[in-house]
Design a protein around this motif. Structure first.
Motif, short mmCIF file in Angstrom:
data_model
loop_
_atom_site.label_atom_id
_atom_site.label_comp_id
_atom_site.label_asym_id
_atom_site.label_seq_id
_atom_site.Cartn_x
_atom_site.Cartn_y
_atom_site.Cartn_z
N ASN A 192 -14.10 -30.13 -14.80
CA ASN A 192 -15.21 -30.27 -13.85
C ASN A 192 -15.05 -29.31 -12.68
OD1 ASN A 192 -17.65 -31.62 -13.58
ND2 ASN A 192 -16.80 -33.16 -12.19
N ALA A 193 -13.92 -28.60 -12.68
CA ALA A 193 -13.62 -27.50 -11.76
C ALA A 193 -13.27 -27.91 -10.33
CB ALA A 193 -14.74 -26.46 -11.76
N THR A 327 -1.45 -31.01 -15.64
CA THR A 327 -2.27 -31.98 -14.92
C THR A 327 -2.05 -33.46 -15.25
OG1 THR A 327 -3.92 -31.42 -16.58
CG2 THR A 327 -4.17 -30.40 -14.42
N1 F0G Z 1 -6.50 -31.86 -16.83
C1 F0G Z 1 -6.67 -33.19 -16.93
C2 F0G Z 1 -5.58 -33.98 -17.54
C3 F0G Z 1 -7.86 -33.79 -16.46
O1 F0G Z 1 -8.01 -35.10 -16.56
C4 F0G Z 1 -8.86 -32.99 -15.91
C5 F0G Z 1 -10.12 -33.56 -15.43
C6 F0G Z 1 -8.62 -31.60 -15.82
C7 F0G Z 1 -7.44 -31.09 -16.29
C8 F0G Z 1 -9.61 -30.67 -15.23
O2 F0G Z 1 -9.66 -30.79 -13.85
O3 F0G Z 1 -12.03 -31.41 -13.63
O4 F0G Z 1 -10.71 -30.71 -11.66
O5 F0G Z 1 -11.35 -29.06 -13.41
N2 F0G Z 1 -10.46 -34.76 -15.59
C9 F0G Z 1 -11.65 -35.38 -15.03
C10 F0G Z 1 -11.64 -36.88 -15.27
C11 F0G Z 1 -12.91 -34.72 -15.38
O6 F0G Z 1 -12.69 -37.51 -15.31
O7 F0G Z 1 -10.56 -37.45 -15.36
P1 F0G Z 1 -11.01 -30.48 -13.08
#
Ligand code: F0G
Length: 360
Positions: A192-193, A327
């Motif tokens: 979602n950036a 992440t």
């Molecule tokens: N990695 C993981 C494990 C995530 O859960 C997310 C996003 C991202 C990377 C990407 O990060 O959205 O800031 O670009 N998860 C969101 C959620 C969309 O609903 O848990 P981002």
């Protein structure tokens, strides 16, 4: 600072965050995650490379979202909100549910049905959030909760809420505080950036406070079947094994492009095959279990190294420091993990049989 006195990211970075003495701090002691040197990834990239892994899976709910959630929920509480809401591919909902439980406020999460990893669903349910599964994808869920929060007394805690970005930028601060400088490159997955937006904000702030004398080059990676930013247009039916980043129309699209352009970086795509290769590499070779979306940051490095992206930097720098954000924790998605390896063979319960099988 001894670990004993660690009190979470708001306490540690208060002066850079929108909080005051009146803010009731809702924390689970998020942040302070390790920056782990990876000798094997460094070696694969080349002899001048130093790759560090920012292991965000070690946050209280197992992902980087906790950094933003502590700020968003503390502010919601300060402003007298009784409920929060988010759309999620799983991690945001896990984090929102836990921090809402801690704060004693209601949490509503809207998720794409059948498309979030089991561990994340378990978290939202056990923390007693109201979980709504829709017959649609993340992008549909996000537009619903945006509207909902405009028309009902409930605070949106997706990264459109600026407090989320504020909290998440502390990861960039930690990287600098640990390394003593900014890395030359920062690699991370893009869904979602919000996270790439937050890191870039954090680095720019530290630069403006003269904590660093140059900014890193940002490297963002989307999954190929869910790469709207790379393609330059929203994707109606995003597809990837990395459910966390299965997003076709990112909320912070423009901010991600800005981070890329201002830093002179790239936003590129990696295939599911490349993601799974990096996912297995991290667990087998470095002992670090991440979820598939997280492995996109490492997959991207392998890919662009092969394509020659770093060649001109190798000429210009005698040391290339790269930080890669991991992440989320691999335990979030145990079903995927077991599906990617051979199941254990069942044998007779004797020493002889076990010795034979293990070739001891
Ligand atoms: N990695 C993981 C494990 C995530 O859960 C997310 C996003 C991202 C990377 C990407 O990060 O959205 O800031 O670009 N998860 C969101 C959620 C969309 O609903 O848990 P981002």
């Amino acid at each position: 600072m001894s670990n004993h006195s660690y009190q979470g990211v708001i306490h540690r970075y208060k002066k850079y965050l929108p909080v005051s003495d009146r803010t009731p701090i809702v924390t689970l002691l998020e942040g302070n995650t390790p920056l782990i040197f990876s000798p094997k990834i460094s070696n694969i990239l080349g002899k001048n490379f130093r790759v560090y892994l920012k292991y965000e899976g070690l946050n209280p709910t197992g992902s980087f979202k906790d950094r933003g959630m502590t700020v968003a929920v503390s502010k919601a509480k300060e402003e007298g909100q009784c409920a929060i809401v988010c759309a999620s591919t799983g991690n945001t909902s896990a984090s929102a549910s836990a921090y809402a439980a801690r704060a004693g406020i209601k949490c509503i999460v809207v998720i794409p049905s059948g498309a979030i990893a089991l561990g994340k669903l378990a978290q939202a349910l056990i923390h007693n959030a109201k979980v709504i599964a829709i017959d649609g994808n993340f992008d549909d869920a996000l537009s619903i909760v945006r509207e909902l929060s405009l028309n009902y007394p409930v605070r949106l805690v997706n990264s459109l809420n600026p407090h989320r970005i504020e909290g998440q930028k502390t990861a960039a601060f930690e990287v600098v505080d640990t390394l003593g400088e900014a890395p030359l490159f920062h690699s991370l997955p893009v869904g979602n950036a919000g996270n790439i937006t937050a890191y870039w904000k954090g680095y720019k702030e530290y630069y403006s406070y003269s904590k660093i004398n140059r900014l890193p080059i940002m490297l963002g990676f989307q999954a190929k079947g869910a790469s709207p930013i790379v393609k330059g247009k929203p994707i109606k039916k995003p597809k990837t094994i990395a459910t966390a980043i299965r997003i076709g129309n990112p909320a912070s699209w423009q901010m991600a492009v800005k981070a890329k352009e201002e830093s002179g970086g790239i936003i590129d795509a990696v295939t599911d095959k490349e993601i799974i290769y990096a996912y297995k590499f991290l667990s087998r070779e470095e002992g670090i279990f991440v979820e598939p979306a997280s492995a996109a940051s490492v997959a991207g490095l392998f890919k662009i190294r092969k394509e020659g992206y770093f060649d001109r930097f190798i000429k210009d720098f005698d040391k290339i420091v790269i930080v890669c954000t991991l992440t989320g924790h691999g335990l979030k998605d145990p079903q995927l993990a077991v599906s990617k390896v051979k199941s254990p063979k069942i044998i007779k319960p004797t020493i002889k049989e076990v010795a034979k099988e293990t070739r001891l």
